[in-house]
Design a protein around this motif. Structure first.
Motif, PDB file in Angstrom:
ATOM      1  N   VAL A  88       0.869  -1.172   0.000  1.00 55.15           N
ATOM      2  CA  VAL A  88       0.000   0.000   0.000  1.00 55.15           C
ATOM      3  C   VAL A  88       0.906   1.222   0.000  1.00 55.15           C
ATOM      4  CG1 VAL A  88      -1.818   1.231   1.235  1.00 55.15           C
ATOM      5  CG2 VAL A  88      -1.807  -1.280   1.206  1.00 55.15           C
ATOM      6  N   ARG A  89       0.897   1.952  -1.078  1.00 54.79           N
ATOM      7  CA  ARG A  89       1.800   3.093  -1.278  1.00 54.79           C
ATOM      8  C   ARG A  89       1.274   4.293  -0.495  1.00 54.79           C
ATOM      9  NH1 ARG A  89       5.391   2.531  -5.449  1.00 54.79           N
ATOM     10  NH2 ARG A  89       6.530   3.885  -4.053  1.00 54.79           N
ATOM     11  N   ALA A  90       1.610   4.377   0.769  1.00 60.24           N
ATOM     12  CA  ALA A  90       1.075   5.392   1.668  1.00 60.24           C
ATOM     13  C   ALA A  90       1.947   6.644   1.767  1.00 60.24           C
ATOM     14  CB  ALA A  90       0.886   4.791   3.058  1.00 60.24           C
ATOM     15  N   ALA A  91       3.146   6.620   1.175  1.00 58.59           N
ATOM     16  CA  ALA A  91       4.041   7.786   1.290  1.00 58.59           C
ATOM     17  C   ALA A  91       4.829   8.018  -0.001  1.00 58.59           C
ATOM     18  CB  ALA A  91       4.985   7.591   2.470  1.00 58.59           C
ATOM     19  N   PRO A  92       4.155   8.014  -1.154  1.00 57.08           N
ATOM     20  CA  PRO A  92       4.912   8.198  -2.400  1.00 57.08           C
ATOM     21  C   PRO A  92       5.594   9.559  -2.446  1.00 57.08           C
ATOM     22  CG  PRO A  92       2.564   8.367  -2.828  1.00 57.08           C
ATOM     23  CD  PRO A  92       2.722   7.931  -1.396  1.00 57.08           C
ATOM     24  N   GLY A  93       6.848   9.544  -2.858  1.00 55.46           N
ATOM     25  CA  GLY A  93       7.603  10.789  -3.005  1.00 55.46           C
ATOM     26  C   GLY A  93       8.230  11.307  -1.724  1.00 55.46           C
ATOM     27  N   LEU A  94       7.896  10.726  -0.588  1.00 54.38           N
ATOM     28  CA  LEU A  94       8.461  11.187   0.672  1.00 54.38           C
ATOM     29  C   LEU A  94       9.709  10.377   1.014  1.00 54.38           C
ATOM     30  CD1 LEU A  94       5.224  11.614   2.822  1.00 54.38           C
ATOM     31  CD2 LEU A  94       6.446  13.358   1.501  1.00 54.38           C
ATOM     32  N   GLU A  95      10.609  10.993   1.780  1.00 55.21           N
ATOM     33  CA  GLU A  95      11.849  10.320   2.167  1.00 55.21           C
ATOM     34  C   GLU A  95      12.125  10.521   3.650  1.00 55.21           C
ATOM     35  OE1 GLU A  95      15.032  11.739  -0.287  1.00 55.21           O
ATOM     36  OE2 GLU A  95      14.076  11.082  -2.143  1.00 55.21           O
ATOM     37  N   GLY A  96      12.992   9.657   4.181  1.00 57.78           N
ATOM     38  CA  GLY A  96      13.491   9.807   5.548  1.00 57.78           C
ATOM     39  C   GLY A  96      12.400   9.841   6.593  1.00 57.78           C
ATOM     40  N   GLU A  97      12.582  10.737   7.566  1.00 59.82           N
ATOM     41  CA  GLU A  97      11.636  10.826   8.686  1.00 59.82           C
ATOM     42  C   GLU A  97      10.249  11.267   8.247  1.00 59.82           C
ATOM     43  OE1 GLU A  97      11.800   9.665  11.806  1.00 59.82           O
ATOM     44  OE2 GLU A  97      13.655   8.801  11.021  1.00 59.82           O
ATOM     45  N   GLN A  98      10.163  12.113   7.232  1.00 60.78           N
ATOM     46  CA  GLN A  98       8.850  12.535   6.725  1.00 60.78           C
ATOM     47  C   GLN A  98       8.080  11.323   6.183  1.00 60.78           C
ATOM     48  OE1 GLN A  98       8.961  15.354   3.471  1.00 60.78           O
ATOM     49  NE2 GLN A  98       6.948  16.170   4.001  1.00 60.78           N
ATOM     50  N   ARG A  99       8.793  10.475   5.453  1.00 63.06           N
ATOM     51  CA  ARG A  99       8.184   9.256   4.926  1.00 63.06           C
ATOM     52  C   ARG A  99       7.720   8.343   6.055  1.00 63.06           C
ATOM     53  NH1 ARG A  99       8.129   5.581   0.756  1.00 63.06           N
ATOM     54  NH2 ARG A  99       8.409   3.405   1.349  1.00 63.06           N
ATOM     55  N   MET A 100       8.593   8.105   7.018  1.00 71.32           N
ATOM     56  CA  MET A 100       8.266   7.193   8.105  1.00 71.32           C
ATOM     57  C   MET A 100       7.119   7.737   8.954  1.00 71.32           C
ATOM     58  SD  MET A 100      10.064   4.708   7.186  1.00 71.32           S
ATOM     59  CE  MET A 100       9.630   3.549   8.484  1.00 71.32           C
ATOM     60  N   ALA A 101       7.060   9.057   9.138  1.00 71.94           N
ATOM     61  CA  ALA A 101       5.947   9.654   9.883  1.00 71.94           C
ATOM     62  C   ALA A 101       4.622   9.422   9.152  1.00 71.94           C
ATOM     63  CB  ALA A 101       6.194  11.148  10.104  1.00 71.94           C
ATOM     64  N   ALA A 102       4.634   9.560   7.831  1.00 66.58           N
ATOM     65  CA  ALA A 102       3.424   9.309   7.044  1.00 66.58           C
ATOM     66  C   ALA A 102       3.014   7.840   7.141  1.00 66.58           C
ATOM     67  CB  ALA A 102       3.639   9.718   5.587  1.00 66.58           C
ATOM     68  N   LEU A 103       3.991   6.942   7.092  1.00 64.06           N
ATOM     69  CA  LEU A 103       3.690   5.513   7.219  1.00 64.06           C
ATOM     70  C   LEU A 103       3.136   5.190   8.605  1.00 64.06           C
ATOM     71  CD1 LEU A 103       6.711   3.840   5.385  1.00 64.06           C
ATOM     72  CD2 LEU A 103       4.437   4.368   4.476  1.00 64.06           C
ATOM     73  N   GLU A 104       3.706   5.800   9.632  1.00 67.23           N
ATOM     74  CA  GLU A 104       3.214   5.576  11.003  1.00 67.23           C
ATOM     75  C   GLU A 104       1.770   6.062  11.154  1.00 67.23           C
ATOM     76  OE1 GLU A 104       4.343   3.832  13.411  1.00 67.23           O
ATOM     77  OE2 GLU A 104       6.443   3.532  12.863  1.00 67.23           O
ATOM     78  N   ALA A 105       1.455   7.212  10.574  1.00 72.31           N
ATOM     79  CA  ALA A 105       0.091   7.741  10.652  1.00 72.31           C
ATOM     80  C   ALA A 105      -0.884   6.790   9.962  1.00 72.31           C
ATOM     81  CB  ALA A 105       0.021   9.133  10.034  1.00 72.31           C
ATOM     82  N   GLU A 106      -0.502   6.272   8.795  1.00 73.45           N
ATOM     83  CA  GLU A 106      -1.374   5.328   8.085  1.00 73.45           C
ATOM     84  C   GLU A 106      -1.473   4.015   8.851  1.00 73.45           C
ATOM     85  OE1 GLU A 106      -3.906   4.014   4.880  1.00 73.45           O
ATOM     86  OE2 GLU A 106      -3.492   5.851   5.975  1.00 73.45           O
ATOM     87  N   CYS A 107      -0.388   3.575   9.458  1.00 74.53           N
ATOM     88  CA  CYS A 107      -0.398   2.376  10.286  1.00 74.53           C
ATOM     89  C   CYS A 107      -1.408   2.521  11.419  1.00 74.53           C
ATOM     90  CB  CYS A 107       1.001   2.102  10.819  1.00 74.53           C
ATOM     91  SG  CYS A 107       1.120   0.644  11.892  1.00 74.53           S
ATOM     92  N   ASP A 108      -1.372   3.654  12.108  1.00 72.08           N
ATOM     93  CA  ASP A 108      -2.311   3.895  13.208  1.00 72.08           C
ATOM     94  C   ASP A 108      -3.758   3.858  12.719  1.00 72.08           C
ATOM     95  OD1 ASP A 108      -0.159   4.198  14.925  1.00 72.08           O
ATOM     96  OD2 ASP A 108      -0.266   6.398  14.968  1.00 72.08           O
ATOM     97  N   ARG A 109      -4.019   4.453  11.548  1.00 73.44           N
ATOM     98  CA  ARG A 109      -5.376   4.468  10.989  1.00 73.44           C
ATOM     99  C   ARG A 109      -5.849   3.050  10.696  1.00 73.44           C
ATOM    100  NH1 ARG A 109      -8.477   4.788   6.210  1.00 73.44           N
ATOM    101  NH2 ARG A 109      -6.740   4.187   4.864  1.00 73.44           N
ATOM    102  N   LEU A 110      -4.981   2.237  10.101  1.00 79.43           N
ATOM    103  CA  LEU A 110      -5.364   0.876   9.740  1.00 79.43           C
ATOM    104  C   LEU A 110      -5.497  -0.036  10.957  1.00 79.43           C
ATOM    105  CD1 LEU A 110      -3.317   0.466   6.460  1.00 79.43           C
ATOM    106  CD2 LEU A 110      -5.736   1.049   6.727  1.00 79.43           C
ATOM    107  N   VAL A 111      -4.674   0.181  11.977  1.00 84.23           N
ATOM    108  CA  VAL A 111      -4.825  -0.579  13.223  1.00 84.23           C
ATOM    109  C   VAL A 111      -6.200  -0.296  13.828  1.00 84.23           C
ATOM    110  CG1 VAL A 111      -4.002  -0.763  15.610  1.00 84.23           C
ATOM    111  CG2 VAL A 111      -2.371  -0.892  13.706  1.00 84.23           C
ATOM    112  N   ALA A 112      -6.643   0.951  13.775  1.00 87.34           N
ATOM    113  CA  ALA A 112      -7.969   1.302  14.297  1.00 87.34           C
ATOM    114  C   ALA A 112      -9.085   0.606  13.518  1.00 87.34           C
ATOM    115  CB  ALA A 112      -8.163   2.819  14.262  1.00 87.34           C
ATOM    116  N   LEU A 113      -8.810   0.216  12.262  1.00 94.44           N
ATOM    117  CA  LEU A 113      -9.799  -0.490  11.443  1.00 94.44           C
ATOM    118  C   LEU A 113      -9.731  -2.004  11.603  1.00 94.44           C
ATOM    119  CD1 LEU A 113      -9.413   1.541   8.126  1.00 94.44           C
ATOM    120  CD2 LEU A 113     -11.325   1.640   9.745  1.00 94.44           C
ATOM    121  N   GLY A 114      -8.728  -2.506  12.366  1.00 94.05           N
ATOM    122  CA  GLY A 114      -8.638  -3.938  12.607  1.00 94.05           C
ATOM    123  C   GLY A 114      -7.363  -4.597  12.124  1.00 94.05           C
ATOM    124  N   ALA A 115      -6.469  -3.847  11.479  1.00 87.15           N
ATOM    125  CA  ALA A 115      -5.183  -4.404  11.046  1.00 87.15           C
ATOM    126  C   ALA A 115      -4.262  -4.565  12.253  1.00 87.15           C
ATOM    127  CB  ALA A 115      -4.532  -3.487  10.010  1.00 87.15           C
TER     128      ALA A 115
END
Length: 145
Positions: A88-115
């Protein structure tokens, strides 16, 4: 000639897994055929008994660009790691900490949905951008990339 593809998931509960993936990907559960207001109404009109109405479900890209995801009920449970998985391309074009922060935010959203979160892989330049391995509500692995 290019071919359309459909990605098929074997699962225990298509009616529950399809809405998870629709929300995760910005897709929508496929509409029932004809002028039916619900799949239950359509399946009843087709003569499908109530105990078979959760045999399958599907989600589609509202823009028609992405593949259809089809969920089919199977009797056996998942036993081993997937040989194929979705990224799931949740942070296209982002790099480093900005990328990982975007991935963490999407991870939190999906965990709330049952992932479930499995493991975070840190960026490892020049080729490794960092990603998070997760599982959907039935244990199918996917990556936030």
């Amino acid at each position: 000639m290019a071919r359309e593809i459909q990605v098929t998931f074997d699962c225990a509960d298509p009616g529950a897994l399809a809405p998870f993936w629709a929300e995760a990907l910005g897709y929508r559960v496929q509409e029932p055929p004809g002028n039916f207001d619900s799949w239950d109404e359509a399946l009843a009109a087709m003569g499908v008994p109530p105990e078979r109405r959760n045999d399958a479900s599907a989600v589609v890209d509202p823009d028609g660009a992405g593949p259809r995801l089809f969920f089919q009920q199977v009797p056996e449970g998942k036993e081993t790691k997937n040989r194929v998985h979705l990224d799931v391309r949740a942070a296209p074009g982002l790099e480093g900490e900005q990328r990982m922060a975007a991935l963490e935010a999407e991870c939190d959203r999906l965990v709330a949905l049952g992932a479930s979160r499995v493991r975070r892989f840190e960026p490892d330049p020049p080729l490794g951008a960092g990603f998070i391995v997760m599982t959907d509500p039935e244990g199918n692995e996917f990556c936030l990339d």
